[in-house]
Write a protein that holds these residues in place. Sequence first.
Motif, PDB file in Angstrom:
ATOM      1  N   ARG A   1       0.832  -1.224   0.000  1.00  0.00           N
ATOM      2  CA  ARG A   1       0.000   0.000   0.000  1.00  0.00           C
ATOM      3  C   ARG A   1       0.856   1.259   0.000  1.00  0.00           C
ATOM      4  O   ARG A   1       0.498   2.252  -0.623  1.00  0.00           O
ATOM      5  N   SER A   2       1.992   1.214   0.702  1.00  0.00           N
ATOM      6  CA  SER A   2       2.833   2.414   0.779  1.00  0.00           C
ATOM      7  C   SER A   2       3.646   2.627  -0.497  1.00  0.00           C
ATOM      8  O   SER A   2       3.957   3.763  -0.832  1.00  0.00           O
ATOM      9  N   THR A   3       3.993   1.566  -1.213  1.00  0.00           N
ATOM     10  CA  THR A   3       4.790   1.714  -2.433  1.00  0.00           C
ATOM     11  C   THR A   3       3.935   1.753  -3.703  1.00  0.00           C
ATOM     12  O   THR A   3       4.415   2.181  -4.748  1.00  0.00           O
ATOM     13  N   LEU A   4       2.694   1.328  -3.608  1.00  0.00           N
ATOM     14  CA  LEU A   4       1.823   1.272  -4.782  1.00  0.00           C
ATOM     15  C   LEU A   4       1.663   2.624  -5.478  1.00  0.00           C
ATOM     16  O   LEU A   4       1.784   2.686  -6.709  1.00  0.00           O
ATOM     17  N   PRO A   5       1.411   3.713  -4.757  1.00  0.00           N
ATOM     18  CA  PRO A   5       1.286   4.993  -5.462  1.00  0.00           C
ATOM     19  C   PRO A   5       2.549   5.363  -6.246  1.00  0.00           C
ATOM     20  O   PRO A   5       2.459   5.826  -7.390  1.00  0.00           O
ATOM     21  N   ALA A   6       3.713   5.139  -5.665  1.00  0.00           N
ATOM     22  CA  ALA A   6       4.964   5.467  -6.350  1.00  0.00           C
ATOM     23  C   ALA A   6       5.168   4.573  -7.578  1.00  0.00           C
ATOM     24  O   ALA A   6       5.551   5.057  -8.654  1.00  0.00           O
ATOM     25  N   PHE A   7       4.901   3.291  -7.444  1.00  0.00           N
ATOM     26  CA  PHE A   7       5.075   2.375  -8.569  1.00  0.00           C
ATOM     27  C   PHE A   7       4.076   2.696  -9.682  1.00  0.00           C
ATOM     28  O   PHE A   7       4.429   2.683 -10.866  1.00  0.00           O
ATOM     29  N   THR A   8       2.854   3.025  -9.306  1.00  0.00           N
ATOM     30  CA  THR A   8       1.842   3.393 -10.299  1.00  0.00           C
ATOM     31  C   THR A   8       2.259   4.661 -11.030  1.00  0.00           C
ATOM     32  O   THR A   8       2.112   4.765 -12.254  1.00  0.00           O
TER      33      THR A   8
ATOM     34  N   ALA B   1       0.202  -0.423 -16.400  1.00  0.00           N
ATOM     35  CA  ALA B   1      -0.524   0.813 -16.074  1.00  0.00           C
ATOM     36  C   ALA B   1      -1.958   0.491 -15.672  1.00  0.00           C
ATOM     37  O   ALA B   1      -2.477   1.048 -14.695  1.00  0.00           O
ATOM     38  N   ILE B   2      -2.596  -0.400 -16.404  1.00  0.00           N
ATOM     39  CA  ILE B   2      -3.976  -0.787 -16.079  1.00  0.00           C
ATOM     40  C   ILE B   2      -4.027  -1.487 -14.723  1.00  0.00           C
ATOM     41  O   ILE B   2      -4.834  -1.148 -13.856  1.00  0.00           O
ATOM     42  N   LEU B   3      -3.154  -2.464 -14.539  1.00  0.00           N
ATOM     43  CA  LEU B   3      -3.174  -3.241 -13.289  1.00  0.00           C
ATOM     44  C   LEU B   3      -2.841  -2.391 -12.066  1.00  0.00           C
ATOM     45  O   LEU B   3      -3.494  -2.521 -11.028  1.00  0.00           O
ATOM     46  N   THR B   4      -1.850  -1.519 -12.186  1.00  0.00           N
ATOM     47  CA  THR B   4      -1.474  -0.717 -11.012  1.00  0.00           C
ATOM     48  C   THR B   4      -2.530   0.342 -10.690  1.00  0.00           C
ATOM     49  O   THR B   4      -2.771   0.619  -9.514  1.00  0.00           O
ATOM     50  N   THR B   5      -3.162   0.904 -11.720  1.00  0.00           N
ATOM     51  CA  THR B   5      -4.216   1.885 -11.430  1.00  0.00           C
ATOM     52  C   THR B   5      -5.443   1.204 -10.828  1.00  0.00           C
ATOM     53  O   THR B   5      -6.095   1.772  -9.949  1.00  0.00           O
ATOM     54  N   ILE B   6      -5.734  -0.006 -11.266  1.00  0.00           N
ATOM     55  CA  ILE B   6      -6.830  -0.763 -10.645  1.00  0.00           C
ATOM     56  C   ILE B   6      -6.477  -1.100  -9.197  1.00  0.00           C
ATOM     57  O   ILE B   6      -7.306  -0.944  -8.289  1.00  0.00           O
ATOM     58  N   ALA B   7      -5.243  -1.545  -8.972  1.00  0.00           N
ATOM     59  CA  ALA B   7      -4.809  -1.865  -7.604  1.00  0.00           C
ATOM     60  C   ALA B   7      -4.879  -0.619  -6.716  1.00  0.00           C
ATOM     61  O   ALA B   7      -5.330  -0.698  -5.566  1.00  0.00           O
ATOM     62  N   LEU B   8      -4.455   0.536  -7.252  1.00  0.00           N
ATOM     63  CA  LEU B   8      -4.530   1.772  -6.476  1.00  0.00           C
ATOM     64  C   LEU B   8      -5.980   2.130  -6.173  1.00  0.00           C
ATOM     65  O   LEU B   8      -6.302   2.582  -5.069  1.00  0.00           O
ATOM     66  N   THR B   9      -6.866   1.893  -7.117  1.00  0.00           N
ATOM     67  CA  THR B   9      -8.295   2.128  -6.897  1.00  0.00           C
ATOM     68  C   THR B   9      -8.805   1.269  -5.746  1.00  0.00           C
ATOM     69  O   THR B   9      -9.482   1.753  -4.832  1.00  0.00           O
ATOM     70  N   LEU B  10      -8.480  -0.011  -5.789  1.00  0.00           N
ATOM     71  CA  LEU B  10      -8.963  -0.942  -4.775  1.00  0.00           C
ATOM     72  C   LEU B  10      -8.366  -0.679  -3.400  1.00  0.00           C
ATOM     73  O   LEU B  10      -9.011  -0.947  -2.376  1.00  0.00           O
ATOM     74  N   ALA B  11      -7.162  -0.137  -3.373  1.00  0.00           N
ATOM     75  CA  ALA B  11      -6.479   0.097  -2.098  1.00  0.00           C
ATOM     76  C   ALA B  11      -6.785   1.468  -1.504  1.00  0.00           C
ATOM     77  O   ALA B  11      -6.286   1.804  -0.432  1.00  0.00           O
ATOM     78  N   SER B  12      -7.599   2.261  -2.187  1.00  0.00           N
ATOM     79  CA  SER B  12      -7.831   3.648  -1.774  1.00  0.00           C
ATOM     80  C   SER B  12      -9.292   3.888  -1.430  1.00  0.00           C
ATOM     81  O   SER B  12     -10.154   3.046  -1.665  1.00  0.00           O
TER      82      SER B  12
END
Length: 159
Positions: free
Chosen positions: A5-12, A64-75
Amino acid sequence: MAVIRSTLPAFTTLVTGLLAGAFGYGAANVVPTFGVVPLDVRLTFHTAMMRVNEPVMQTAMALAILTTIALTLASRGTTRRLAATAASSALTTLLITVFGNIPLHAHIRRWATTPPTTGYEDILQRWETFHTLRTLTALATFTLVILATRAHDRDASEN
């Protein structure tokens, strides 16, 4: 899970920035160069570049699709809405590529070894139009991720 969760925004941000940057470089440098070289050079280079680009760019679009979806789900809240919109924009980038640019690559590949068909200029122009559209959607994705990351950081500092 907390590390993700803490690194997901940076990786996205990284992934979507690389995608927007790659398409932007093509729009700003490669496409204009296509317009000033002889047609046979353009077709040969375009064909060779697509052979290398397709797996790299498709991987970047998928990430890009997977990380933005993951960021959506984690936010939650604003971050979630921005990330969801970014995911939609990333998906749009892929759809433009799959249904716009990739079918036109078949024509361009053939023309590298045989004379171009009548009306080839229109097909090349359509490819450039689709490229411009996917560049803009990739840039929108990146911008939305930056905004989502800023919202995420604000939310994290308030908690």
